[in-house]
Scaffold this motif. Structure first.
Motif, short mmCIF file in Angstrom:
data_model
loop_
_atom_site.label_atom_id
_atom_site.label_comp_id
_atom_site.label_asym_id
_atom_site.label_seq_id
_atom_site.Cartn_x
_atom_site.Cartn_y
_atom_site.Cartn_z
N ARG A 53 -2.47 33.97 -28.33
CA ARG A 53 -2.00 35.35 -28.13
C ARG A 53 -3.21 36.27 -28.16
N PRO A 54 -3.05 37.51 -27.72
CA PRO A 54 -4.19 38.44 -27.73
C PRO A 54 -4.80 38.54 -29.14
N HIS A 55 -6.11 38.69 -29.17
CA HIS A 55 -6.83 38.79 -30.44
C HIS A 55 -7.20 40.24 -30.71
N ASP A 56 -7.54 40.54 -31.95
CA ASP A 56 -7.85 41.93 -32.32
C ASP A 56 -9.33 42.28 -32.18
N ARG A 57 -10.14 41.31 -31.70
CA ARG A 57 -11.56 41.57 -31.47
C ARG A 57 -11.94 41.08 -30.08
N ASP A 58 -13.03 41.62 -29.53
CA ASP A 58 -13.53 41.15 -28.24
C ASP A 58 -13.97 39.70 -28.38
N GLU A 59 -13.87 38.95 -27.28
CA GLU A 59 -14.29 37.55 -27.34
C GLU A 59 -14.92 37.09 -26.03
N VAL A 60 -15.88 36.21 -26.18
CA VAL A 60 -16.56 35.59 -25.05
C VAL A 60 -16.35 34.09 -25.17
N TYR A 61 -16.02 33.46 -24.04
CA TYR A 61 -15.90 32.01 -23.98
C TYR A 61 -17.10 31.47 -23.20
N VAL A 62 -17.71 30.41 -23.69
CA VAL A 62 -18.76 29.70 -22.96
C VAL A 62 -18.24 28.28 -22.80
N VAL A 63 -17.88 27.91 -21.59
CA VAL A 63 -17.24 26.63 -21.33
C VAL A 63 -18.27 25.51 -21.45
N VAL A 64 -17.99 24.56 -22.34
CA VAL A 64 -18.89 23.43 -22.58
C VAL A 64 -18.57 22.28 -21.63
N ARG A 65 -17.29 21.97 -21.51
CA ARG A 65 -16.88 20.83 -20.70
C ARG A 65 -15.52 21.12 -20.08
N GLY A 66 -15.30 20.55 -18.88
CA GLY A 66 -14.00 20.66 -18.23
C GLY A 66 -13.95 21.76 -17.20
N ALA A 67 -12.75 21.93 -16.66
CA ALA A 67 -12.50 22.94 -15.62
C ALA A 67 -11.03 23.32 -15.68
N GLY A 68 -10.71 24.44 -15.05
CA GLY A 68 -9.32 24.90 -15.01
C GLY A 68 -9.25 26.33 -14.52
N GLY A 90 -7.11 42.69 -27.54
CA GLY A 90 -5.76 43.08 -27.14
C GLY A 90 -5.34 42.62 -25.76
N GLU A 91 -6.26 42.10 -24.94
CA GLU A 91 -5.89 41.64 -23.60
C GLU A 91 -5.11 40.32 -23.67
N ILE A 92 -4.06 40.23 -22.88
CA ILE A 92 -3.31 38.99 -22.75
C ILE A 92 -4.14 38.04 -21.91
N HIS A 93 -4.39 36.84 -22.44
CA HIS A 93 -5.22 35.87 -21.73
C HIS A 93 -4.88 34.47 -22.21
N TRP A 94 -5.16 33.49 -21.35
CA TRP A 94 -4.96 32.09 -21.70
C TRP A 94 -5.60 31.20 -20.65
N PHE A 95 -5.73 29.92 -21.00
CA PHE A 95 -6.24 28.91 -20.08
C PHE A 95 -5.05 28.10 -19.57
N GLU A 96 -5.11 27.72 -18.28
CA GLU A 96 -4.06 26.85 -17.74
C GLU A 96 -4.66 25.91 -16.71
N ASP A 97 -3.89 24.87 -16.39
CA ASP A 97 -4.33 23.85 -15.42
C ASP A 97 -5.72 23.32 -15.77
N PHE A 98 -6.01 23.18 -17.06
CA PHE A 98 -7.33 22.73 -17.48
C PHE A 98 -7.36 21.21 -17.61
N SER A 99 -8.56 20.67 -17.40
CA SER A 99 -8.76 19.22 -17.49
C SER A 99 -8.61 18.75 -18.93
N GLU A 100 -8.34 17.48 -19.07
CA GLU A 100 -8.11 16.88 -20.38
C GLU A 100 -9.33 16.97 -21.29
N ASP A 101 -10.52 17.03 -20.71
CA ASP A 101 -11.75 17.07 -21.51
C ASP A 101 -12.24 18.50 -21.80
#
Length: 129
Positions: A53-68, A90-101
């Motif tokens: 769910r949306p978080h109360d702080r800003d966030e950055v993702y750095v993808v280590v492995r996989g795709a989606g 507060g932004e609504i966000h999520w990952f989908e169709d991501f690889s198993e790894d």
């Protein structure tokens, strides 16, 4: 997470060591691995479906492995290892169709409610040469 002083002393966190801390089956799919000031670093490896769910702080993702795909509000981005993604507090966000790894570093930072600075002049970031 252990006491903050332990993490403040760290200067290196290996992705393989962070991933080894996640449960093999069931249980949570994220783990805090570093904290310093307002910065909190976690490893995140959803399986099947991302239910965050949306978080109360800003966030950055750095993808280590996989795709989606990364969904942020009405936007959808294809991602792969090495990519950087951002979600403001507060932004609504999520990952989908991501690889198993798939797994990613998550960097939470700044105050609750996020940083409210104005966008940089001329666009959203540096321009490619």
């Amino acid at each position: 997470m252990a006491g903050q002083d332990v993490f403040d002393l760290a200067r290196h966190v290996a992705a393989s060591a962070a991933m080894a801390r996640l449960p093999r089956a069931g249980g949570k799919r994220f783990e805090g691995v570093f904290r310093h000031g307002s910065l909190q670093v976690e490893i995140f490896a959803p399986r099947g479906r991302d239910t965050q769910r949306p978080h109360d702080r800003d966030e950055v993702y750095v993808v280590v492995r996989g795709a989606g795909s990364f969904v942020n509000g009405t936007q959808r981005f294809a991602f792969r290892a090495g990519d950087v993604l951002f979600a403001a507090a507060g932004e609504i966000h999520w990952f989908e169709d991501f690889s198993e790894d798939f797994f990613t570093w998550v960097l939470f930072y700044g105050p609750e409610g996020g940083e409210k600075g104005a966008p940089p002049p001329g666009g959203a970031g540096p321009k490619a040469p």
